[in-house]
Design an enzyme around this catalytic site. Sequence first.
Site, PDB file in Angstrom:
ATOM      1  N   THR A 179     148.205  38.210 -37.004  1.00  0.00           N
ATOM      2  CA  THR A 179     148.121  37.134 -35.988  1.00  0.00           C
ATOM      3  C   THR A 179     149.479  36.600 -35.510  1.00  0.00           C
ATOM      4  O   THR A 179     150.316  36.588 -36.535  1.00  0.00           O
ATOM      5  CB  THR A 179     147.193  35.853 -36.502  1.00  0.00           C
ATOM      6  OG1 THR A 179     145.975  36.350 -36.857  1.00  0.00           O
ATOM      7  CG2 THR A 179     147.092  34.697 -35.199  1.00  0.00           C
ATOM      8  N   GLU A 189     144.364  35.963 -42.951  1.00  0.00           N
ATOM      9  CA  GLU A 189     145.317  37.031 -43.087  1.00  0.00           C
ATOM     10  C   GLU A 189     145.439  37.400 -44.663  1.00  0.00           C
ATOM     11  O   GLU A 189     145.728  38.603 -44.976  1.00  0.00           O
ATOM     12  CB  GLU A 189     146.819  36.386 -42.856  1.00  0.00           C
ATOM     13  CG  GLU A 189     146.833  36.203 -41.261  1.00  0.00           C
ATOM     14  CD  GLU A 189     147.905  35.238 -40.768  1.00  0.00           C
ATOM     15  OE1 GLU A 189     148.214  35.259 -39.633  1.00  0.00           O
ATOM     16  OE2 GLU A 189     148.616  34.526 -41.811  1.00  0.00           O
TER      17      GLU A 189
END
Length: 207
Positions: free
Chosen positions: A33, A108
């Site tokens: 991201t 993540e």
Amino acid sequence: MSTSSTSADAGKRAAAAAALRFVEDDSIVGVGTGSTVRYFIEGLASRRGRIEGAVSSSEQSSALLRAAGIAVLDLNACGPIPLYVDGADECDPWKRLIKGGGAALTREKIVAEAARRFVCIIDPGKRVDVLGRFPLPVEVIPMARSLVARKLVQLGGQPVWRDGVVTDNGNWILDVHNLRITDPPGLESEINQLPGVVSVGLFARRP
């Protein structure tokens, strides 16, 4: 656009382009991201017919991948993946990271753990000698926000609630200022053990 922002933009594009060479044909790619990852997704779109799909770390990246014609896959159905590509907010000389500026740190960290190789794409402005100039994000369960904040003060930080931000997991973010992180693996473990913490944006313990 200023010269500095143009230079940073060029650095992000160059880092994203360099990461593309790690993408294998017929593979599943983990995608992170952030602003640098946006450029990676743009490059990945040019070879979408050569990969099986992507596992995404955020709803934001999932939308960008789908718009690029890349299938977004469920990590639970994929098992281990060969590659995860993501950016960072800070990186020290030992490649230990602060991540989570985009509030996607937990997902993540999950996708990074599932990948055999983690390629971090950063521009030169993200390099630091000691982590902590960028506020350290900590994802917390909402009812534990104040409890965790008090514990973080005891660790020497100044936590600030990122008011109005809700993570993809339905949680809140505390950004911890005024830290000079000389033992990133130790601090990562210590914060992760605090009741109410979902994950901390230190990526230091991964070998």
